[in-house]
Design an enzyme around this catalytic site. Structure first.
Site, PDB file in Angstrom:
ATOM      1  N   LEU B  65       0.836  -1.207   0.000  1.00 54.44           N
ATOM      2  CA  LEU B  65       0.000   0.000   0.000  1.00 54.44           C
ATOM      3  C   LEU B  65       0.869   1.256   0.000  1.00 54.44           C
ATOM      4  O   LEU B  65       2.071   1.196   0.255  1.00 54.44           O
ATOM      5  CB  LEU B  65      -0.921  -0.034   1.220  1.00 54.44           C
ATOM      6  CG  LEU B  65      -1.869  -1.261   1.272  1.00 54.44           C
ATOM      7  CD1 LEU B  65      -2.599  -1.303   2.605  1.00 54.44           C
ATOM      8  CD2 LEU B  65      -2.850  -1.227   0.117  1.00 54.44           C
ATOM      9  N   PRO B  66       0.255   2.418  -0.294  1.00 49.25           N
ATOM     10  CA  PRO B  66       1.066   3.624  -0.501  1.00 49.25           C
ATOM     11  C   PRO B  66       1.739   4.198   0.750  1.00 49.25           C
ATOM     12  O   PRO B  66       2.865   4.669   0.672  1.00 49.25           O
ATOM     13  CB  PRO B  66       0.059   4.641  -1.062  1.00 49.25           C
ATOM     14  CG  PRO B  66      -1.097   3.852  -1.542  1.00 49.25           C
ATOM     15  CD  PRO B  66      -1.138   2.616  -0.689  1.00 49.25           C
ATOM     16  N   LYS B 171      15.249  -0.233   5.365  1.00 46.35           N
ATOM     17  CA  LYS B 171      14.859   0.384   4.105  1.00 46.35           C
ATOM     18  C   LYS B 171      15.124   1.886   4.108  1.00 46.35           C
ATOM     19  O   LYS B 171      15.665   2.420   3.140  1.00 46.35           O
ATOM     20  CB  LYS B 171      13.364   0.110   3.833  1.00 46.35           C
ATOM     21  CG  LYS B 171      12.754   0.884   2.675  1.00 46.35           C
ATOM     22  CD  LYS B 171      12.922   0.199   1.331  1.00 46.35           C
ATOM     23  CE  LYS B 171      12.497   1.081   0.162  1.00 46.35           C
ATOM     24  NZ  LYS B 171      11.079   0.998  -0.185  1.00 46.35           N
ATOM     25  N   LYS B 246       9.295  11.001  -0.429  1.00 44.43           N
ATOM     26  CA  LYS B 246       8.522  10.324   0.615  1.00 44.43           C
ATOM     27  C   LYS B 246       9.448   9.516   1.535  1.00 44.43           C
ATOM     28  O   LYS B 246       9.373   9.600   2.759  1.00 44.43           O
ATOM     29  CB  LYS B 246       7.488   9.381  -0.024  1.00 44.43           C
ATOM     30  CG  LYS B 246       6.718   8.524   0.987  1.00 44.43           C
ATOM     31  CD  LYS B 246       6.111   7.263   0.339  1.00 44.43           C
ATOM     32  CE  LYS B 246       5.815   6.198   1.401  1.00 44.43           C
ATOM     33  NZ  LYS B 246       5.517   4.877   0.821  1.00 44.43           N
TER      34      LYS B 246
END
Lengths: 296, 296, 296, 296
Positions: B65-66, B171, B246
């Site tokens: 998901l975003p 990450k 982001k």
């Protein structure tokens, strides 16, 4: 068999000269520090009392000096070495200096019919000792062709970067990027560990992923991650933080000439200067890791 | 043969789900965008009308998901998926979200006896399509063991980063470093070229020297240096600058939690935001090169 | 004469409450630290055992708490103070918190017909004691009109920054700029002195020139330049570096919401975090000067 | 009445020379641009065909040139002006140049018994026209005493910054701080407006609070906040961004000499260079505001 003059026998120059000797070249050497001259004389070189004396009869002159002013002082001016050697000789100027300074020396050599290459190295004292240096060479391809056997005795990778001064420009571009990667690696390591990751695990993940870089391959700044890295030996040896600050200063001079914007490189310089202010200039440049660790 | 529910069929999720189908898993899929669901239904998946419906009978649930709020919205709360599936199920949460958010979802799963892994990926849409993604996994080693065949159908490198949330932390550390290296590479490339170097020559010298990094290996930001890099195709495709912004925002949130100082990462975020203000958010993140080139 | 409840009697809240007492308001006070409550009780306030008890019969509630989570914890939820006080009351929320958090509390107050203003202050503990604080107020102009006498008893400048949350936004903008100016001043001072200038002379020249700013007027970071500045008293007192780091963190959260690029503000945060890592978080924020001075 | 030679009649020099004429000094003038010489000749100055000719019989020489190389070219060397004028003369060198360069010229003047002051100005073309410049003066106090009436005809504030070169050092410190404050103000303005604040209200709050600075007093970068600021006139006039980039470059040269760490100043230089790359170098330096506004 070629006769070579070697001028500048510091931490880098001495092992480089030694490798020329090992390769069978006849060497005459000069340095302001007599003990360095004596040491190489003991290994088969001819000791000279001046750069001029060392250069007599030498087909090739190699120099390895600390900074632009030393190089300009050696070669330029009415008393400079370029005025005292005959046309046709080959000069390999291996110091890391300002590209503008390298271009001046190139220009003076050209006017006298002397072949000169700017050929700064990377690989540090370890690479100098092992004969595995990288040479980044600026100047004519024909001169580089002639110089090949000499470089090959001291290094592994020999790159022709471009015309006069291009070796220096490639060097500052590379070392600026190296500094950015060292700091970037150090701050990501510190952030990961502060959030609970094991440093070895994080280092390995990034090394194999899109964050991979030379620092993660060979030179991890977190103590204990790589047994042989300076970080695991108290940040001793290696490439001193103050030398990285010098190179980053050269990068900013270069950026000034071309009005280039290098926000990461500029910030890297400022952070290394903070580190120097903390008295860590003589430690390996990976000691920047300590800026990001908790001292409380 | 395992039954898998796949939730979230965007640019990344769709090719990932397709690779699961190809590997022989039975798949029920859900997305808010009906056309994505239909497409996979045409390839053999069972179309579900909701995440809950997709998850019925599924031994494994994969979600992609975003952002954090979508993941929390899917799993948490009285109506959340974690309240609707039985204990013992395995959830592979592959979205890139805030580590704090991942920890919340982990905690809720633990309370219900559900095995959950945070497993963000790197490798982009190309890696998703090719099934060569890297998974950075946080959570229990035993759950990872069970998940291995599912990950293996979608990716190549599967790292166990550590406990709950560790996948997300690895990450953001990696992507922060990647952004720093991309910008550092771009500014050194621009500085070298502005000072007369050939971009291909400079790129090759740095790639083989201490400035070497993943960007120079695979993804050079200077147009024409690498035929297949986004830079050589008008900065199309690849990993969008706004997604890098982001991830850098998540990195700063992570740094805030641990009070970590990340000057390079923070500057990278600000530079990407400048780029977004110039309307370049939908281009590949290597478009940051254009900040440093002369537009006059 | 108005009845006021004051909740949160820390370094700022205690002297603010005392000024309300001096101005003749009837005060009921609450804090988790009993000694602070006792102290004000000894000066004429009514001690309350909870925020709810303090707020009974109070026409105005003033709160001064450390962070967003305390403010949300006090006011929101089924047990929150906003659920326990009648419509028509006036709440002056003076804590420095995330604008997003302030907006949530505003929203909840509106739903209950309660007038609420976000009204963070600047001026530090000295301004709190002297009753010369600056209030930056977000919310309805009509509510601000009603609150004027209460603010006037604690401060000198009362600004209406705009709608709900605008006080917090103005505060983080101001403090971000202050931090940038403090660091900018500190590094220019250090550079000038390192190049031979007298710090007092340089400070005076910049103060009267285009480099002039509040730091040079009131708060010079170089020891000895201003007799009464924290720098001249071992960086004691004033506004702690860790509180500046907190405000810079709020600024970055705010920038994240609007995707604003603030390179100077982001760098300021990172430099303050470096300082905190050196154990200087409890010293005045002008201690950042020490980063730039030679320790060798 | 003193006889003055004025060399360098550019945007700054011309109005400065005019103010000397108005004050009743006899002026002989020289510039490479004949039209500038003619213009002042029409206002009562004596036109000279060279700097040497202008300096004959002049008790005081004032120079206002673009950069270090012009100043060194004018004064130094066997043909330089310092070799052609008698001992005892007074030279007011008002150009903004590298402190190192100023020191060289000072040294040469001393050796010839000539009184020289480095006296860069701030105040821009508006201050030059109005005769309200600030002079930051390096050199002997006795020479400054003699120069006072000349400075007073061109400026309002005359500061003795210290010994030889100190004027230049004070100038770069000040302008570095100014640039940092301009960018810091611009990014806080943009962040506040992006979060819903009215630019005039935010500007006024910060101006009166601890964020207050010269930019907020006189030179707000947001269009429309101050009627007479360059921002409200399309960023025309004022102090060109490329001149600020020049001064920030001098600051970095100065920092290099002293190994000073100036992270904010270094970042300011990089951001101005980004702006120049966008073709905005000829606009007022407050145009940096546009970097932070949304262009989408």
């Amino acid at each position: 068999m070629k006769q070579i003059a070697f001028i500048g026998l510091g931490h880098m120059g001495l092992p480089m000269a030694r490798n020329l000797l090992k390769a069978g070249f006849q060497l005459s050497v000069f340095d302001l520090v007599q003990s360095a001259v004596d040491q190489l004389a003991g290994e088969g070189a001819r000791a000279a009392a001046s750069a001029t004396e060392a250069s007599e009869n030498a087909e090739v002159i190699v120099s390895m000096l600390p900074a632009s002013r030393h190089v300009e002082g050696l070669y330029l001016g009415d008393d400079g070495l370029l005025s005292r050697i005959p046309a046709g000789r080959l000069v390999l100027e291996c110091s890391t200096i300002a590209p503008e300074s390298a271009k001046k020396v190139h220009q003076a050599a050209r006017e006298r019919g002397i072949d000169l290459l700017d050929a700064p190295v990377s690989g540090g004292t370890a690479g100098a000792a092992a004969g595995t240096l990288t040479f980044m060479v600026g100047g004519d391809a024909a001169a580089l062709e002639k110089a090949q056997p000499v470089f090959a005795a001291m290094g592994k990778n020999i790159f022709h970067a471009g015309p006069d001064g291009a070796g220096q420009i490639a060097k500052v571009c590379n070392n600026q990027l190296l500094a950015v990667q060292m700091i970037g690696t150090a701050e990501s390591m510190a952030m990961g560990v502060a959030n609970g990751l094991d440093p070895k695990v994080l280092a390995e993940i990034m090394r194999q992923s899109s964050g991979g870089n030379w620092v993660l391959e060979r030179y991890n700044p977190w103590p204990g991650v790589m047994e042989n890295a300076p970080a695991s030996k108290g940040y001793g040896g290696g490439f001193m933080a103050e030398l990285m600050a010098k190179d980053l200063g050269l990068a900013q001079e270069t950026a000034q000439v071309s009005a280039s914007s290098t926000p990461m490189g500029a910030l890297a310089l400022q952070l290394y200067r903070l580190l120097l202010k903390q008295g860590k200039g003589k430690q390996d440049f990976s000691v920047v890791q300590q800026l990001f660790r908790d001292e409380r």
